[in-house]
Enzyme design. Structure first.
Site, PDB file in Angstrom:
ATOM      1  CG  HIS A 191     -14.177-102.553  38.885  1.00  0.00           C
ATOM      2  ND1 HIS A 191     -14.872-102.263  40.034  1.00  0.00           N
ATOM      3  CD2 HIS A 191     -13.229-101.601  38.782  1.00  0.00           C
ATOM      4  CE1 HIS A 191     -14.357-101.190  40.587  1.00  0.00           C
ATOM      5  NE2 HIS A 191     -13.346-100.773  39.850  1.00  0.00           N
ATOM      6  NE  ARG A 298     -18.203-109.385  50.702  1.00  0.00           N
ATOM      7  CZ  ARG A 298     -18.482-110.586  50.201  1.00  0.00           C
ATOM      8  NH1 ARG A 298     -19.302-110.716  49.189  1.00  0.00           N
ATOM      9  NH2 ARG A 298     -17.929-111.669  50.741  1.00  0.00           N
ATOM     10  NE  ARG A 334     -19.437-106.772  55.397  1.00  0.00           N
ATOM     11  CZ  ARG A 334     -18.544-107.554  54.788  1.00  0.00           C
ATOM     12  NH1 ARG A 334     -18.262-108.749  55.274  1.00  0.00           N
ATOM     13  NH2 ARG A 334     -17.943-107.154  53.696  1.00  0.00           N
ATOM     14  CD  GLU A 433     -15.849-110.963  59.300  1.00  0.00           C
ATOM     15  OE1 GLU A 433     -15.561-111.387  58.184  1.00  0.00           O
ATOM     16  OE2 GLU A 433     -16.302-109.818  59.489  1.00  0.00           O
ATOM     17  CG  ASN A 456     -15.199-115.560  52.394  1.00  0.00           C
ATOM     18  OD1 ASN A 456     -15.497-116.740  52.255  1.00  0.00           O
ATOM     19  ND2 ASN A 456     -15.812-114.590  51.761  1.00  0.00           N
ATOM     20  CG  ASP A 457     -12.122-112.049  56.838  1.00  0.00           C
ATOM     21  OD1 ASP A 457     -10.978-112.045  56.340  1.00  0.00           O
ATOM     22  OD2 ASP A 457     -12.966-111.172  56.596  1.00  0.00           O
ATOM     23  NE  ARG A 467     -10.933-113.119  51.975  1.00  0.00           N
ATOM     24  CZ  ARG A 467     -12.008-112.463  52.405  1.00  0.00           C
ATOM     25  NH1 ARG A 467     -12.234-112.344  53.698  1.00  0.00           N
ATOM     26  NH2 ARG A 467     -12.862-111.960  51.583  1.00  0.00           N
ATOM     27  CB  CYS A 504     -22.658-114.254  54.514  1.00  0.00           C
ATOM     28  SG  CYS A 504     -21.647-113.454  55.750  1.00  0.00           S
TER      29      CYS A 504
END
Ligand code: PEP
Ligand code: MG
Length: 581
Positions: A191, A298, A334, A433, A456-457, A467, A504
């Site tokens: 957070h 997200r 998404r 991804e 990222n993935d 990751r 992205c």
């Protein structure tokens, strides 16, 4: 002078005296009670609970801009915990069993629940452990009649140094005075990280034991661009950083001047520069940084913070807010990417052997058609309130995509049955991804309106490198020749089927990757809002021919190190500001 390295989560340079917030441990007395005293202890607990509920309700009444959507959800989740009958039953049961005062029983329950979550190694669960401590601290401060240390009371400019920050600390902290944040704990998805980026406060987290050797008023330099905290700097370092800070501020100011300009190369190719967001509140920052739209919302954060599936109407409200706020720009939402590292206890169980390869994202949604369709109906209904695109995560092949599109059709039929309007032509796209999707992107491109590459993935699955694992982070290489070849394949397959392709993943916001991606043919970049002006500046300074020449050269190279060295030198020759990244 002491230099400590942590995780950079929010860029910028802060220099100032430290204000140290050690972990707030209320000292809790422990004494035995008789059976007859139990009702009295329960009464004390209920009185403290009522006061804690009242505190939160007062905070909630403050409303926007102090209490935005994300803060409200956090506070709602704390209210949910305070009102949870299981929690109250557990407390009464333990009171009877231990026959001890309510404060010590409460601390015992807090420790056992929070420790389990905090030792899980899972970022999301660690955050939930913090929520439990936060609620328990609030109750204890009422039981013990002690005032909680309040970050809102900080009345001098300082770099906040803390062991960890509780969600309520972040909500109440004085954002005018806190110029930087350094914590022992925390990672990129915590957070604190998300809020620091949204509030544009430079932050370095995961510093292990910074609170052990920084004292209040020590001079501190926080370098959010490199993930460093320098305690008690020598004169030369301080002088150097004062110059860098000024250069960074100038650079930022210059970048904001670009807001009204388009992301167009010198030879006239127009790119879309969009932003990734986690919560609707971020749209202020998105607009302030001149984004052309939102390339990735997200949506799972709407589910994670309140720890339950929001109903169709609640989702609709959140989507409408973003769509209306961004009009006429486009917003790509998404669908749920829950599961994997994003579990919700009691809603989505964790505990899988290989969660990252497990029951997550669209795989989870396909097995829960009711949950999925409720989100799809909310999205479709929102489509008449702005310029919406819907995107599916973790698609691995054609059949999975077909099943997903069938459920979308069912959701549309249900809305037709209800007589509720939606845009029949809302663009549908997928994230690329998973390597199998990249390799079959020629087939998938015929079924959708756009691709967005989730590096990222994609990188983690391609190079088989977790990751989140610091020990093998050196293998996580966006410039790996295999990664660059795969991106090229996806772009070419998209273009030969007449659809645009964006990115992205974090690579889209890396200034060193900007020209390579241009040369590979990318149409849209989506990143944290603060990264947009830099990428725009780079794009506006080069031509497609130059970018293609750079790509032609690096595609001949054998290793990511070789590519990295070459690209750094190439960028360094053209952009004097690049060394700051
Ligand atoms: C990605 O994988 O690149 C991506 C953008 O999705 P997330 O980071 O949410 O997994
Ligand atoms: Mg992903």
């Amino acid at each position: 002078m002491n230099v400590v390295e942590g995780i950079m989560v929010s860029p910028g340079i802060a220099i100032g005296p430290a204000c140290v917030r050690a972990p707030e441990l209320l000292s809790v007395p422990s004494y035995e009670i008789s059976m007859g005293q139990i009702p009295y202890e329960i009464e004390r607990f209920q009185a403290a609970r009522a006061k804690a509920v009242q505190d939160i309700e007062i905070l909630l009444q403050r409303g926007e801009p102090e209490i935005g959507d994300m803060e409200r959800k956090l506070l709602d989740s704390h209210l949910l915990m305070l009102n949870d009958p299981h929690f109250q039953e557990e407390l009464v049961r333990t009171l009877k069993e231990r026959r001890k005062n309510v404060e010590s029983v409460l601390r015992e329950i807090e420790e056992s629940l929070a420790e389990k979550l905090e030792s899980s190694g899972d970022e999301y669960l660690k955050e939930r452990g913090l929520d439990i401590r936060d609620v328990s601290n609030r109750l204890l401060s009422h039981l013990l009649k002690q005032k909680r240390g309040n970050l809102a009371d900080i009345d001098r400019e300082c770099v906040l140094v803390a062991h960890n920050l509780l969600p309520s600390d972040i909500i109440s902290m004085n954002r005018e005075k806190i110029v930087g944040i350094a914590t022992d704990f925390g990672g990129k998805t915590s957070h604190v990280a998300i809020l620091a980026r949204a509030f544009e406060i430079p932050a370095v987290l995961g510093l292990s034991d910074i609170t052990a050797f920084v004292r209040d008023q020590d001079n501190v330099i926080l370098d959010g661009n490199r993930g460093l905290v320098i305690v008690d700097p020598d004169e030369a370092t301080l002088k150097g950083y004062l110059t860098s800070k000024e250069a960074w501020q100038q650079h930022e100011l210059q970048l904001l001047n670009l807001n009204e300009l388009r992301a167009e190369t010198r030879d006239g190719k127009l790119l879309q520069l969009e932003s990734n967001i986690e919560v609707p509140d971020e749209i202020h920052s998105v607009l302030a940084h001149g984004a052309d739209g939102i390339g990735l919302f997200r949506s799972e954060f709407l589910y994670i913070v309140p720890r339950k599936f929001p109903d169709e109407e609640e989702q609709l409200q959140a989507y409408n807010r973003v769509l209306e706020g961004m009009k006429p720009r486009s917003v790509t939402i998404r669908t749920l990417d829950l599961g994997g590292d994003k579990v919700i206890p009691g809603v989505i169980p964790g505990g899988e052997l290989n969660p990252i390869l497990g029951w997550r994202a669209v795989r989870f949604c396909l097995s829960k058609p009711d949950v999925f369709k409720s989100q799809l109906r909310a999205l479709l209904r929102a489509s008449v309130h702005g310029n919406l695109k819907i995107m599916f995560p973790m698609i691995s092949g054609a059949e999975e995509l077909e099943s997903t599109l069938e459920i979308l059709e069912e959701a549309k039929d249900e809305l037709r049955g209800r007589g509720q309007p939606f845009d029949e032509h809302v663009p549908i796209g997928i994230m690329i991804e998973v390597p199998s999707a990249a390799f079959t992107s020629d087939i998938l491109a015929r079924k959708v309106s756009f691709f967005s590459i989730g590096t990222n993935d994609l990188i983690q699955y391609m190079i088989a490198v977790d990751r989140e694992n610091e020990r093998i982070a050196y293998l996580y290489e966006p410039f790996h020749p295999g990664v660059l070849r795969l991106i090229k394949m996806v772009v070419d397959n998209a273009h030969s089927n007449g659809i645009p392709v964006g990115m992205c993943g974090e690579m889209a916001g890396d200034p060193y990757a900007a020209v390579i991606l241009l040369g590979l043919g990318l149409d849209e970049y989506s990143m944290s809002a603060i990264g947009i002006p830099t990428i725009k500046r780079i794009i506006r300074s080069v031509t497609i021919a130059e970018a293609e020449e750079l790509v032609g050269t690096i595609m001949e190279m054998k290793s990511s190190q070789e590519i990295d060295r070459y690209v750094r030198a190439w960028m360094g020759e053209r952009f004097d500001f690049i060394s700051q990244y």
